[in-house]
Design an enzyme around this catalytic site. Structure first.
Site, PDB file in Angstrom:
ATOM      1  N   SER A 186       0.794  -1.228   0.000  1.00 15.22           N
ATOM      2  CA  SER A 186       0.000   0.000   0.000  1.00 15.22           C
ATOM      3  C   SER A 186       0.825   1.276   0.000  1.00 15.22           C
ATOM      4  CB  SER A 186      -0.937  -0.010   1.206  1.00 15.22           C
ATOM      5  OG  SER A 186      -0.182  -0.001   2.391  1.00 15.22           O
ATOM      6  N   HIS A 214      -5.667  -4.431  -0.610  1.00 13.63           N
ATOM      7  CA  HIS A 214      -5.601  -3.343  -1.596  1.00 13.63           C
ATOM      8  C   HIS A 214      -5.791  -3.864  -3.017  1.00 13.63           C
ATOM      9  CE1 HIS A 214      -4.576   0.055   1.000  1.00 13.63           C
ATOM     10  NE2 HIS A 214      -3.957  -0.848   1.744  1.00 13.63           N
ATOM     11  N   LYS A 245     -12.315  -1.707   2.557  1.00 13.90           N
ATOM     12  CA  LYS A 245     -11.684  -0.804   1.585  1.00 13.90           C
ATOM     13  C   LYS A 245     -12.565  -0.754   0.329  1.00 13.90           C
ATOM     14  CE  LYS A 245      -7.137  -0.859   3.663  1.00 13.90           C
ATOM     15  NZ  LYS A 245      -6.239  -1.867   4.211  1.00 13.90           N
TER      16      LYS A 245
HETATM   17  C1  LIG Z   1      -5.972  -2.300   5.643  1.00 15.19           C
HETATM   18  C2  LIG Z   1      -5.229  -3.569   5.652  1.00 15.19           C
HETATM   19  C3  LIG Z   1      -5.497  -4.561   6.608  1.00 15.19           C
HETATM   20  C4  LIG Z   1      -6.461  -4.340   7.743  1.00 15.19           C
HETATM   21  O1  LIG Z   1      -7.793  -4.353   7.282  1.00 15.19           O
HETATM   22  P1  LIG Z   1      -8.967  -4.105   8.317  1.00 15.19           P
HETATM   23  O2  LIG Z   1     -10.123  -4.858   7.758  1.00 15.19           O
HETATM   24  O3  LIG Z   1      -9.183  -2.637   8.369  1.00 15.19           O
HETATM   25  O4  LIG Z   1      -8.525  -4.649   9.637  1.00 15.19           O
HETATM   26  C5  LIG Z   1      -4.813  -5.768   6.515  1.00 15.19           C
HETATM   27  N1  LIG Z   1      -3.894  -5.981   5.548  1.00 15.19           N
HETATM   28  C6  LIG Z   1      -3.597  -5.046   4.633  1.00 15.19           C
HETATM   29  C7  LIG Z   1      -2.584  -5.331   3.580  1.00 15.19           C
HETATM   30  C8  LIG Z   1      -4.246  -3.810   4.664  1.00 15.19           C
HETATM   31  O5  LIG Z   1      -3.927  -2.874   3.767  1.00 15.19           O
END
Ligand SMILES: *Cc1c(COP(=O)(O)O)cnc(C)c1O
Length: 401
Positions: A186, A214, A245
């Site tokens: 990310s 992502h 997301k």
């Molecule tokens: C945002 C993210 C998470 C965490 O996701 P949540 O559902 O908000 O706990 C885990 N792994 C990666 C690669 C992320 O970018």
């Protein structure tokens, strides 16, 4: 309340964070999430820093689907899944996610952080090896820590180093080996080389796991994820990801893979066994989101058009970006104070974005990270590009000038 030294210690650590410029203030939004948001002070800002890739957070259809599930299934369950916290909507979502990802079965969590936190310990022990990319997400690092397996780390996206670690784990006589990587990283928008990873996994008899937070919903021709992008659907053993997301943006996570794996997690994964069930309105809205993006790639296509346009124009103006195709676009400013000044100036110009600097990214690699969304209009992107040009000129950081 009798240990005053404890509180003054915290206070001085917080002051150090502030004076080092590492303190993270919260930006307060007074509207729905979207390509435009209203900030607490009443100003309208174009939002370039949400993980809202498909524009479905704050989207009316998503909200309506959540409202319908809220009405049908109620607000919550006051139970973990296995006691009395599983509704038909949870089972439907697990099945739909499996279909979407091309796997056998899926287990839901309250967050991807929990999915990653609870995936290793039930499946691997001291006889096994976890071979993890150096830039993997914090939740993977924590999950690996909770497991007794031997840890091997390879340099980010470096296939030669990965092979070295596979050899080392093999020579150490490890029983099972699993290669673990974010599908997309990310901070840089780098895409993992899953075709090569799968090849190496086959060569050394290793398992593979990807975190698709992502990627799910928009990477690959039909948005299935990085495994579709790299042509390895059906060849990845374990897929974790978030519903927080692109896939609606509320919260929730999942782990997906072979039946035996998911069944074992239902029996033994601690964040699943000892934490409340995902709210039914989130499960219902996530189902509607998956339906919508399975029927049409319109949102995914618009996101990639916006990304290509922004990447081309920002370079034309004279900024340096990390090359790539992902909607995460790191605009490189190199020095931390410049990245801070730049983000602050953009805020004044009506654009919300985030600066990142050491220790989040390597020293001398400070940047602002732009994240494109399907919800951005061409007009909004042009406004943002103009602001970039103006702030860039003011700070004297454009290549052409
Ligand atoms: C945002 C993210 C998470 C965490 O996701 P949540 O559902 O908000 O706990 C885990 N792994 C990666 C690669 C992320 O970018």
């Amino acid at each position: 309340m009798s240990d005053q030294a404890f509180y003054s210690g915290l206070q001085s650590k917080l002051e150090t964070l502030r004076s080092d410029g590492l303190f993270k203030p919260e930006r307060v939004i007074a509207s729905r999430q979207g390509s435009e948001v209203v900030s607490q002070d009443g100003r309208t800002l174009i939002n370039m820093c949400a993980n809202n890739y498909l524009g479905l957070s704050g989207d009316e259809q998503t909200s309506q689907a959540a409202a319908a599930a809220l009405e049908k299934y109620g607000y919550g369950l006051s139970s973990v899944r296995f006691i009395c916290g599983t509704q038909t909507v949870h089972k439907e979502l697990e099945q739909k996610l499996s279909e979407f990802l091309g796997t056998e079965d899926t287990i839901l969590y309250a967050a991807a952080f929990d999915a990653n936190g609870g995936v290793f310990e039930p499946l691997f022990d001291e006889n096994d090896a976890i071979i993890s990319d150096a830039l993997n997400h914090a939740s993977i690092i924590d999950g690996v820590r909770l497991c007794k397996a031997a840890r091997y780390r390879y340099a980010n996206n470096d296939m030669a180093d990965l092979e070295k670690q596979l050899v080392a784990a093999t020579e150490a006589g490890k029983r099972h080996k699993i290669i673990v990587t974010d599908g997309v990283f990310s901070m840089d928008g780098t895409i993992a080389q899953l075709d090569k990873i799968v090849e190496l996994a086959e060569k050394y008899g290793a398992l593979t796991m990807i975190d698709e937070s992502h990627a799910s919903g928009f990477m690959g021709k039909t948005g299935r994820g990085t495994h579709e992008h790299c042509g390895v659907i059906g060849k990845i053993d374990i897929i974790t990801g978030t519903l927080g997301k692109a896939l609606g943006g509320a919260m929730g996570g999942f782990t997906s893979g072979r039946k035996e794996v998911i069944e074992t997690l239902r029996q033994k994964s601690r964040p699943y066994l000892f934490s409340n069930t995902l709210a039914p309105m989130i499960a219902g809205a996530s189902l509607a989101v998956l339906d919508r993006i399975s029927k049409s790639t319109e949102l995914r296509d618009r996101l990639h058009e916006n990304t290509a346009y922004f990447r081309k124009e920002i370079e034309r103006i004279g900024f340096t970006i990390k090359p790539g195709t992902h909607p995460v676009v790191p605009v490189m400013l190199f020095e931390a104070p410049i990245a801070q000044k730049f983000a602050a100036r953009m805020f004044e110009l009506g654009v919300l974005l985030s600066g990142f600097f050491y220790p989040v990214v390597p020293m001398g690699q400070a940047r602002v990270r732009v994240q494109l969304s399907a919800a951005h209009t061409r007009e909004q992107l042009d406004t943002v590009l103009k602001a970039f040009e103006q702030a860039g000129k003011e700070l004297g950081i454009l290549k052409n000038n």
